[in-house]
Design a protein around this motif. Sequence first.
Motif, short mmCIF file in Angstrom:
data_model
loop_
_atom_site.label_atom_id
_atom_site.label_comp_id
_atom_site.label_asym_id
_atom_site.label_seq_id
_atom_site.Cartn_x
_atom_site.Cartn_y
_atom_site.Cartn_z
N PHE A 280 0.85 -1.19 0.00
CA PHE A 280 0.00 0.00 0.00
C PHE A 280 0.88 1.24 0.00
CE2 PHE A 280 -2.64 -3.30 1.87
CZ PHE A 280 -3.82 -3.14 1.17
N ASP A 281 0.48 2.23 -0.78
CA ASP A 281 1.24 3.47 -0.88
C ASP A 281 0.32 4.63 -0.51
OD1 ASP A 281 3.20 5.26 -1.30
OD2 ASP A 281 3.12 5.21 -3.48
N THR A 282 0.80 5.50 0.40
CA THR A 282 0.02 6.65 0.86
C THR A 282 0.61 7.93 0.30
OG1 THR A 282 -0.57 5.49 2.90
CG2 THR A 282 -0.85 7.88 2.87
N SER A 283 -0.20 8.73 -0.36
CA SER A 283 0.24 9.99 -0.93
C SER A 283 -0.85 11.03 -0.71
CB SER A 283 0.54 9.84 -2.42
OG SER A 283 0.92 11.07 -2.98
N SER A 284 -0.48 12.14 -0.07
CA SER A 284 -1.42 13.23 0.23
C SER A 284 -2.63 12.73 0.99
CB SER A 284 -1.86 13.91 -1.07
OG SER A 284 -0.74 14.44 -1.77
N GLY A 285 -2.39 11.81 1.91
CA GLY A 285 -3.47 11.29 2.74
C GLY A 285 -4.32 10.24 2.08
N ILE A 286 -4.01 9.87 0.84
CA ILE A 286 -4.79 8.87 0.11
C ILE A 286 -3.97 7.58 0.02
CG2 ILE A 286 -5.94 8.29 -2.05
CD1 ILE A 286 -6.31 11.28 -2.54
N THR A 287 -4.56 6.47 0.46
CA THR A 287 -3.88 5.18 0.44
C THR A 287 -4.36 4.37 -0.74
OG1 THR A 287 -3.67 5.18 2.85
CG2 THR A 287 -3.43 3.07 1.72
N GLU A 288 -3.41 3.90 -1.56
CA GLU A 288 -3.72 3.11 -2.73
C GLU A 288 -2.95 1.80 -2.70
OE1 GLU A 288 -2.72 5.52 -6.04
OE2 GLU A 288 -4.42 6.88 -5.83
N SER A 289 -3.54 0.79 -3.31
CA SER A 289 -2.89 -0.51 -3.39
C SER A 289 -2.00 -0.56 -4.62
CB SER A 289 -3.93 -1.62 -3.44
OG SER A 289 -3.30 -2.88 -3.60
N VAL A 290 -0.77 -1.05 -4.42
CA VAL A 290 0.18 -1.22 -5.52
C VAL A 290 0.23 -2.70 -5.86
CG1 VAL A 290 2.55 -0.91 -6.30
CG2 VAL A 290 1.50 0.77 -4.75
N ASN A 291 0.00 -3.03 -7.13
CA ASN A 291 0.00 -4.43 -7.53
C ASN A 291 1.33 -5.10 -7.24
OD1 ASN A 291 -2.65 -4.24 -8.45
ND2 ASN A 291 -2.01 -3.62 -10.51
N GLU A 292 1.32 -6.41 -7.31
CA GLU A 292 2.52 -7.17 -6.96
C GLU A 292 3.72 -6.72 -7.78
OE1 GLU A 292 1.58 -11.30 -7.31
OE2 GLU A 292 0.80 -11.42 -5.28
N GLU A 293 4.84 -6.57 -7.09
CA GLU A 293 6.08 -6.15 -7.71
C GLU A 293 7.25 -6.76 -6.96
OE1 GLU A 293 6.12 -1.92 -7.36
OE2 GLU A 293 6.49 -1.94 -5.20
#
Length: 497
Positions: A280-293
Amino acid sequence: MRFRQFLLLTLILFCGLGTTSVFAQSTVEGLDENAPVDLTADTLENDENNQIVTAIGNVELVQAGRILKADRVFYNLGTDTVYAQGNVVLNEPTGETYFADEVELTDEMKDGFATGIRGLLTDGARFSARQGQRVGGTKLIMDDAVYTACEPCKEKPDKPPVWQLAASEVTHDEEDQRIIYRDARLEMFGVPVLYTPYFSHPDGSVNQKSGFLTPSFGFDSELGANYTQEYYWAIDESKDATIGAMVATDVNPLVLGEYRQRFENASLSIGGGITYSDRFDTSSGITESVNEEVRGHVDVEALWNINNKWRAGIDSEWASDDQYMRQYNISSEDILENRIYAERFSGRNYANIQTIAFQDIRTSDRQDDQPGILPEIQASFIGEPSETLGGRWHADLSALSLVREGNDQDLGRASGELGWERRLISDTGLVTKLHASGRADVYYVSDRDIADLDAARSNESKALRGFAQGHIETSYPLVSRFENVQAIIEPVAAITV
């Protein structure tokens, strides 16, 4: 677990009892093969009909610094059997002492059996076993064995120690150079706290041996239930490697590895891990899921002793993202440091130069651009006592450059300090300290942050600072000694300009 030495030495000492010249016939390391055996006993009997030699009463055999004592010793030439009975004690020249109630050796001294085994090692550790058996000349099996490094209680010697390791069976396989424990348990104050049905480790005859390391188990909110298993590969005397994996219920498996090598004047260690998972990546208070890497980390440590004055090294840490290290319980550090350095040691003087880059792996909004140190130089010189005006001089030089990415503010600084100090003691006990120093600093700043806020301000700035100081301190220490304490009263007066 040195009972092997006990059986081997008993073999050595008894080999020549039935011969006219009593000499050892063994190749045990550290023991002279031709060292004579001195035998003393109250009575020595020779039964020629039954081919039995018997030593009775205060039997003592000495060879190459080792001393074996027993109440009775029998040697049957026909069956090639040695039997020692009653208060058997072996004193090693290295300081270890071993005890047994009875010892028996057969089959050309390859097999043996002993009861009531006890040992006291040079480091204070103790072990005991109900009985021990030597099989085929290469394997030693002990039943109900106990080991502890705790000293016995002086008031209650039979009181259980703070900790001890107990096992129903301990096998020392000399060919495989391994000690194997079955039904082993760790006891604290006589209470079992940890149990394993089986584990093994190399014996003291080898510094390296390939094999699986002790696994680890765990559970946490990030990984869930997890299990880690690693394999140690002893490549040769100067290098080794460890490879393994951690499997968990809530994340993909993590492959781990480490390689180490020692050179004549240097050492190298490279370790890390790799996995393929999402995050999970958080930017400007918004958390988004990052696909498998692909995710992972690398640790590098290298040291080179160039000569007796210079050494250089590398300490490096890197992670693929700011969540990886904590998620996989690798590290809880906020900042990872990558450092290349060189140092010089010469008498009282010291100097170093280093370059450092930082990686901020904080997941909060406090994450900031960490400046790189490119480079930092320090040098410190100290004169000999009473060399200059009855005192000692010192000089310190340093330079630092902080570099940030893009147009962020950069900083350069150079500093130098020269000082002198002296300590005077009068006949009446008055102590006076003199100190004088001068320091200069030069600063240069580019891409100033303040210029972005105010267009009228310059993008660059320079500054020079000088600082001189004189210090005089006088004290009169008054000391009074009592039976168990010492008191000091010291009035102090000082002037600093």
